[in-house]
Design a protein around this motif. Structure first.
Motif, mmCIF file in Angstrom:
data_model
loop_
_atom_site.group_PDB
_atom_site.id
_atom_site.type_symbol
_atom_site.label_atom_id
_atom_site.label_comp_id
_atom_site.label_asym_id
_atom_site.label_seq_id
_atom_site.Cartn_x
_atom_site.Cartn_y
_atom_site.Cartn_z
ATOM 1 N N ILE A 247 92.802 85.385 -77.870
ATOM 2 C CA ILE A 247 92.313 84.490 -76.816
ATOM 3 C C ILE A 247 92.212 83.057 -77.326
ATOM 4 O O ILE A 247 92.545 82.101 -76.618
ATOM 5 N N SER A 248 91.761 82.887 -78.574
ATOM 6 C CA SER A 248 91.641 81.550 -79.150
ATOM 7 C C SER A 248 93.000 80.863 -79.238
ATOM 8 O O SER A 248 93.138 79.682 -78.887
ATOM 9 N N LEU A 249 94.010 81.605 -79.710
ATOM 10 C CA LEU A 249 95.347 81.025 -79.801
ATOM 11 C C LEU A 249 95.916 80.721 -78.420
ATOM 12 O O LEU A 249 96.586 79.698 -78.227
ATOM 13 N N MET A 250 95.650 81.593 -77.454
ATOM 14 C CA MET A 250 96.122 81.358 -76.091
ATOM 15 C C MET A 250 95.527 80.069 -75.529
ATOM 16 O O MET A 250 96.241 79.232 -74.958
ATOM 17 N N LEU A 251 94.212 79.880 -75.712
ATOM 18 C CA LEU A 251 93.557 78.664 -75.226
ATOM 19 C C LEU A 251 94.069 77.426 -75.963
ATOM 20 O O LEU A 251 94.205 76.346 -75.366
ATOM 21 N N LEU A 252 94.347 77.583 -77.251
ATOM 22 C CA LEU A 252 94.889 76.460 -78.029
ATOM 23 C C LEU A 252 96.255 76.042 -77.493
ATOM 24 O O LEU A 252 96.520 74.839 -77.305
ATOM 25 N N ILE B 47 97.750 93.053 -79.580
ATOM 26 C CA ILE B 47 96.748 92.279 -78.845
ATOM 27 C C ILE B 47 97.071 90.786 -78.870
ATOM 28 O O ILE B 47 97.108 90.121 -77.826
ATOM 29 N N ILE B 48 97.321 90.239 -80.062
ATOM 30 C CA ILE B 48 97.612 88.807 -80.160
ATOM 31 C C ILE B 48 98.919 88.473 -79.452
ATOM 32 O O ILE B 48 99.030 87.452 -78.758
ATOM 33 N N ILE C 296 91.236 90.462 -80.655
ATOM 34 C CA ILE C 296 91.150 89.944 -79.289
ATOM 35 C C ILE C 296 90.584 88.519 -79.291
ATOM 36 O O ILE C 296 90.994 87.675 -78.493
ATOM 37 N N VAL C 297 89.666 88.232 -80.220
ATOM 38 C CA VAL C 297 89.124 86.876 -80.333
ATOM 39 C C VAL C 297 90.211 85.919 -80.820
ATOM 40 O O VAL C 297 90.373 84.806 -80.293
ATOM 41 N N PRO D 47 89.893 85.138 -90.702
ATOM 42 C CA PRO D 47 90.812 85.697 -89.700
ATOM 43 C C PRO D 47 91.058 87.197 -89.859
ATOM 44 O O PRO D 47 91.308 87.892 -88.869
ATOM 45 N N MET D 48 91.006 87.703 -91.095
ATOM 46 C CA MET D 48 91.218 89.145 -91.299
ATOM 47 C C MET D 48 90.027 89.961 -90.820
ATOM 48 O O MET D 48 90.178 91.094 -90.371
ATOM 49 N N LEU D 49 88.823 89.385 -90.933
ATOM 50 C CA LEU D 49 87.619 90.078 -90.491
ATOM 51 C C LEU D 49 87.359 89.878 -89.008
ATOM 52 O O LEU D 49 86.619 90.659 -88.398
#
Length: 267
Positions: A112-117, A200-201, A108-109, A102-104
């Motif tokens: 978006i991943s958390l939003m979709l989750l 961003i997140i 934005i990825v 997650p640190m690397l």
């Protein structure tokens, strides 16, 4: 010449780092609303800041989310470090590698991943989803800070405390926890800083009508940033600067006093 070149190089680095902050602080005292015109020195933006409910609400949300996510992430990260320290070496290396992803990964990825989750689980976007997101990306930073301290621990001390009659919980808090405390505090401060600074997140996981400072500033950029935001940013910078000075100067003074107290009397 060599020493002079080093000093000039360091001065240039400091200038580039702090020139934007200095500009922001100057603009917070500018009587004119436009950045292109100097209207004289004024403190009215600091007064209006106290009556700007939108900015104060965003600031309150930012502090609340940063504090809660940092505390929760610090607890989870510390427990994770203790669990990983008891794993086999290969398993521990795999877990550390998974933790570092997650640190690397790009923010934005992750956002978006958390939003979709959250959408897939039917979560209602708001402060709750922002808090969960911040806890998620803060945990690896806590593990990164605590794990080196965990590796330096001598497991024999914990076992000796139990042999002397201490319960596992007492032995942990009396023997292990004090040695881990510097790493835990470092992880907490890093998590708090990352949460305070994230945009961003937060942007992808916040709901309508919910803002933090970062998202509030992004919204105002299109309409023009209010001078009250300059005043708030200046206050935050000065507060952090004062805290850093106190944290670094106070221990040095205590150490100097202790050394002078231990030194023999020359008279």
């Amino acid at each position: 010449m060599k020493n002079a070149a080093k000093k000039i190089y360091i001065a240039l680095i400091v200038l580039f780092l702090y020139a934007p902050i200095g500009t922001l602080m100057v603009l917070s005292f500018n009587a004119s609303k436009t950045r292109a015109k100097w209207g004289g020195i004024t403190f009215k933006w600091y007064g209006q800041l106290l009556h700007n409910d939108d900015i104060l609400k965003a600031f309150g949300n930012t502090l609340l989310i940063a504090l809660l996510s940092s505390v929760i992430a610090t607890i989870i990260g510390t427990i994770a470090c203790i669990a990983m320290s008891n794993m086999k070496k290969r398993t521990r290396m795999v877990m550390l590698g998974i933790t570092n992803i997650p640190m690397l990964n790009a923010d934005i990825v992750t956002g978006i991943s958390l939003m979709l989750l959250f959408i897939s689980f039917g979560f209602k976007f708001g402060l709750g989803t922002i808090l969960l997101s911040h806890i998620t990306f803060n945990i690896p930073y806590v593990i990164l800070s605590v794990m080196p301290r965990m590796k330096q621990l001598n497991p024999s001390i914990y076992e000796a405390a139990q042999d002397l009659g201490a319960s596992p919980v007492t032995a942990f808090f009396k023997v292990v926890f004090p040695d881990l405390l510097p790493g835990i505090l470092s992880g907490f401060l890093m998590a708090f800083t990352m949460s305070l600074d994230d945009f961003i997140i937060t942007h992808f996981t916040k709901g309508a009508g919910v803002d933090t400072l970062s998202t509030k500033i992004y919204t105002e950029v299109r309409k023009g940033i209010k001078p009250e935001m300059y005043a708030l940013s200046t206050l935050i910078f000065v507060t952090v600067l004062v805290l850093l000075i106190l944290v670094n100067v106070t221990p040095a003074r205590h150490e100097k006093t202790a050394i002078s107290g231990m030194s023999p009397d020359k008279s």
